[in-house]
Scaffold this motif. Structure first.
Motif, PDB file in Angstrom:
ATOM      1  N   GLU A 135       0.853  -1.181   0.000  1.00  0.00           N
ATOM      2  CA  GLU A 135       0.000   0.000   0.000  1.00  0.00           C
ATOM      3  C   GLU A 135       0.896   1.241   0.000  1.00  0.00           C
ATOM      4  OE1 GLU A 135      -3.065   0.008   2.977  1.00  0.00           O
ATOM      5  OE2 GLU A 135      -4.253   1.450   1.808  1.00  0.00           O
ATOM      6  N   TYR A 136       0.516   2.212  -0.806  1.00  0.00           N
ATOM      7  CA  TYR A 136       1.328   3.408  -1.005  1.00  0.00           C
ATOM      8  C   TYR A 136       0.552   4.628  -0.527  1.00  0.00           C
ATOM      9  CZ  TYR A 136       4.398   0.407  -3.671  1.00  0.00           C
ATOM     10  OH  TYR A 136       5.253  -0.606  -4.032  1.00  0.00           O
ATOM     11  N   PHE A 137       1.227   5.451   0.269  1.00  0.00           N
ATOM     12  CA  PHE A 137       0.600   6.639   0.836  1.00  0.00           C
ATOM     13  C   PHE A 137       1.341   7.894   0.378  1.00  0.00           C
ATOM     14  CE2 PHE A 137      -2.424   4.865   3.786  1.00  0.00           C
ATOM     15  CZ  PHE A 137      -1.927   3.604   4.064  1.00  0.00           C
ATOM     16  N   CYS A 138       0.560   8.854  -0.085  1.00  0.00           N
ATOM     17  CA  CYS A 138       1.077  10.172  -0.402  1.00  0.00           C
ATOM     18  C   CYS A 138       0.836  11.063   0.821  1.00  0.00           C
ATOM     19  CB  CYS A 138       0.335  10.721  -1.617  1.00  0.00           C
ATOM     20  SG  CYS A 138       0.853  12.346  -2.175  1.00  0.00           S
ATOM     21  N   ALA A 139       1.783  11.944   1.119  1.00  0.00           N
ATOM     22  CA  ALA A 139       1.645  12.812   2.284  1.00  0.00           C
ATOM     23  C   ALA A 139       2.175  14.198   1.970  1.00  0.00           C
ATOM     24  CB  ALA A 139       2.384  12.232   3.487  1.00  0.00           C
ATOM     25  N   VAL A 140       1.618  15.189   2.641  1.00  0.00           N
ATOM     26  CA  VAL A 140       2.020  16.580   2.447  1.00  0.00           C
ATOM     27  C   VAL A 140       2.293  17.215   3.796  1.00  0.00           C
ATOM     28  CG1 VAL A 140      -0.390  17.364   2.462  1.00  0.00           C
ATOM     29  CG2 VAL A 140       1.352  18.773   1.378  1.00  0.00           C
ATOM     30  N   SER A 141       3.256  18.113   3.803  1.00  0.00           N
ATOM     31  CA  SER A 141       3.569  18.900   4.990  1.00  0.00           C
ATOM     32  C   SER A 141       3.718  20.343   4.551  1.00  0.00           C
ATOM     33  CB  SER A 141       4.868  18.406   5.622  1.00  0.00           C
ATOM     34  OG  SER A 141       5.313  19.306   6.616  1.00  0.00           O
ATOM     35  N   ASP A 142       3.102  21.252   5.307  1.00  0.00           N
ATOM     36  CA  ASP A 142       3.181  22.661   4.934  1.00  0.00           C
ATOM     37  C   ASP A 142       4.439  23.301   5.502  1.00  0.00           C
ATOM     38  OD1 ASP A 142       0.860  24.100   7.391  1.00  0.00           O
ATOM     39  OD2 ASP A 142       2.558  22.739   7.593  1.00  0.00           O
ATOM     40  N   LYS A 143       5.545  22.553   5.425  1.00  0.00           N
ATOM     41  CA  LYS A 143       6.856  23.012   5.906  1.00  0.00           C
ATOM     42  C   LYS A 143       6.852  23.211   7.405  1.00  0.00           C
ATOM     43  CE  LYS A 143       8.400  24.895   1.553  1.00  0.00           C
ATOM     44  NZ  LYS A 143       9.116  25.966   0.844  1.00  0.00           N
TER      45      LYS A 143
END
Lengths: 113, 112
Positions: free
Chosen positions: B88-96
């Motif tokens: 399973e592959y997860f994309c993730a974002v961080s606003d720095k």
């Protein structure tokens, strides 16, 4: 070197029981994070430590959840009076700085009956 | 607030075929972007990350992703998949900052 380790890997608790989940971060990593991953979902942020200071606990779902990192290394996530909705995988991650990539442990799978 | 959408919950693909796993994000500020892989009963392993610079990012196990700011996308690609890529592959974002926001994941099944 050694990665992030968590214990226990599996925990079965009766409803109302208190549990404690341990995280050993990568040596020297100042940032430590806890996430909760429900079945079929992506991880969701719970709390963040920089060294021993808990800088953000906005993701903790209730006051039954408590996390500590007293010496800036090992961290413990405690859940009091567990409920069935607490059943999930609890992931710990560490990072060398707050903006860097986070490295995850294998998780603790908690089942509350 | 930021969010991540992984458009496909499951992707079956034949062994040695190419694959693309789609990820779109929304954020009001500049972001860092990540792809993680999760094998059964294991934690998340970092595949690759975009912090700044070149929009084409190469990661481990032959994966790469391209940051497209205008389309707010960060799709993951591999030219030829192996059985061992089933996960399973997860994309993730961080606003720095520090908090990662994850998508719901895409289950990649490689068919022999």
């Amino acid at each position: 070197g050694a990665g992030v380790s968590q214990s226990p890997r599996y925990k079965v608790a009766k409803r109302g029981q208190d549990v404690a989940l341990r995280c050993d971060p990568i040596s020297g990593h100042v940032s430590l994070f806890w996430y909760q991953q429900a079945l079929g979902q992506g991880p969701e942020f719970l709390t963040y430590f920089q060294n021993e200071a808990q800088l953000d606990k906005s993701g903790l779902p209730s006051d039954r959840f408590f996390a500590e990192r007293p010496e800036g290394s090992v961290s413990t996530l405690k859940i009091q009076r567990t409920q069935q909705e607490d059943s999930a995988v609890y992931l710990c991650a560490s990072s060398s700085d707050r903006q860097g990539a986070q490295y995850f442990g294998p998780g603790t799978r908690l089942l509350v009956l | 607030a930021q969010s991540v959408t992984q458009l496909d919950s499951q992707v079956p693909v034949f062994e040695e075929a190419p694959v693309e796993l789609r990820c779109n994000y929304s954020s009001s500020v500049s972001v860092y972007l990540f792809w993680y892989v999760q094998y059964p009963n294991q934690g998340l392993q970092l595949l690759l990350k975009y912090l700044s610079g070149s929009t084409l990012v190469k990661g481990i196990n032959g994966f790469e992703a391209e940051f497209n700011k205008s389309q707010t996308s960060f799709h993951l690609r591999k030219p030829s998949v192996h059985i061992s890529d089933t996960a399973e592959y997860f994309c993730a974002v961080s606003d720095k900052g520090y908090q990662l926001t994850f998508g719901k994941g895409t289950k990649l099944s490689v068919i022999p």
